[in-house]
Design a protein around this motif. Structure first.
Motif, mmCIF file in Angstrom:
data_model
loop_
_atom_site.group_PDB
_atom_site.id
_atom_site.type_symbol
_atom_site.label_atom_id
_atom_site.label_comp_id
_atom_site.label_asym_id
_atom_site.label_seq_id
_atom_site.Cartn_x
_atom_site.Cartn_y
_atom_site.Cartn_z
ATOM 1 N N VAL A 91 0.796 -1.225 0.000
ATOM 2 C CA VAL A 91 0.000 0.000 0.000
ATOM 3 C C VAL A 91 0.834 1.283 0.000
ATOM 4 O O VAL A 91 0.479 2.257 -0.653
ATOM 5 C CB VAL A 91 -0.955 0.001 1.219
ATOM 6 N N ALA A 92 1.929 1.310 0.718
ATOM 7 C CA ALA A 92 2.632 2.558 1.015
ATOM 8 C C ALA A 92 3.048 3.345 -0.228
ATOM 9 O O ALA A 92 2.962 4.568 -0.239
ATOM 10 C CB ALA A 92 3.852 2.280 1.880
ATOM 11 N N GLY A 93 3.475 2.693 -1.268
ATOM 12 C CA GLY A 93 3.973 3.411 -2.435
ATOM 13 C C GLY A 93 2.922 3.817 -3.444
ATOM 14 O O GLY A 93 3.237 4.461 -4.444
ATOM 15 N N LEU A 94 1.676 3.493 -3.199
ATOM 16 C CA LEU A 94 0.625 3.785 -4.166
ATOM 17 C C LEU A 94 0.154 5.233 -4.047
ATOM 18 O O LEU A 94 -0.068 5.735 -2.950
ATOM 19 C CB LEU A 94 -0.561 2.844 -3.956
ATOM 20 N N THR A 95 -0.009 5.888 -5.182
ATOM 21 C CA THR A 95 -0.522 7.248 -5.201
ATOM 22 C C THR A 95 -1.542 7.384 -6.318
ATOM 23 O O THR A 95 -1.553 6.613 -7.268
ATOM 24 C CB THR A 95 0.592 8.289 -5.433
ATOM 25 N N ALA A 96 -2.410 8.354 -6.166
ATOM 26 C CA ALA A 96 -3.396 8.769 -7.158
ATOM 27 C C ALA A 96 -4.171 7.599 -7.762
ATOM 28 O O ALA A 96 -4.882 6.902 -7.059
ATOM 29 C CB ALA A 96 -2.736 9.624 -8.217
#
Length: 151
Positions: A91-96
């Protein structure tokens, strides 16, 4: 042929051994049900705490018309829950748009749209404070539904 001799009717009594078996099974059923309910309650207690926290954020930011902060905080709360539930590495690296696609995969409703991804990317993370009240309320309502219904 002679007349049939009927035996006296058997009186009803809870002293029969079958009732002891039924009673023990009933008590075991009650204990099992209580344990399953408690386990379900403990597993889903975080949902009630998260919804309470989100309600406090709404009460804080709506009167101040800080809709960008409200969207940011609700997204942060959803991300914290997802990291705890599905693992930080996932989850941590996911954006937009990646983030929106990921949270849509974790529930049946899949109501987060690409517009919410753009809302997060352009208006929240880029600190462009042009978020309308309707956009913020829609995002918060979807976040509430996700918290209640995600797998």
């Amino acid at each position: 042929m002679d007349e049939l001799i009927e035996p006296a009717p058997v009186k009803f009594s809870f002293e029969a051994p079958g009732w002891y078996v039924v009673g023990i099974l009933f008590v075991l059923l009650l204990i099992t049900s209580a344990l399953l309910w408690y386990r379900h309650y403990k597993r889903n207690n975080y949902r009630a705490a998260a919804l309470l926290q989100l309600a406090k954020k709404v009460e804080l930011f709506i009167p101040q018309q800080r809709y960008d902060a409200l969207v940011y905080e609700s997204d942060l709360l959803v991300k914290r829950i997802a990291m705890k539930k599905y693992g930080r590495n996932n989850v941590a690296g996911l954006t937009a748009s990646q983030w929106i696609d990921y949270i849509n995969q974790t529930w049946k409703e899949k109501s987060f749209t690409a517009e919410e991804g753009q809302l997060l990317n352009q208006k929240v993370y880029a600190f462009n404070n042009n978020i309308s009240k309707e956009e913020a309320e829609t995002f918060v309502e979807k976040s509430k539904r996700w918290i209640k219904k995600h797998r």
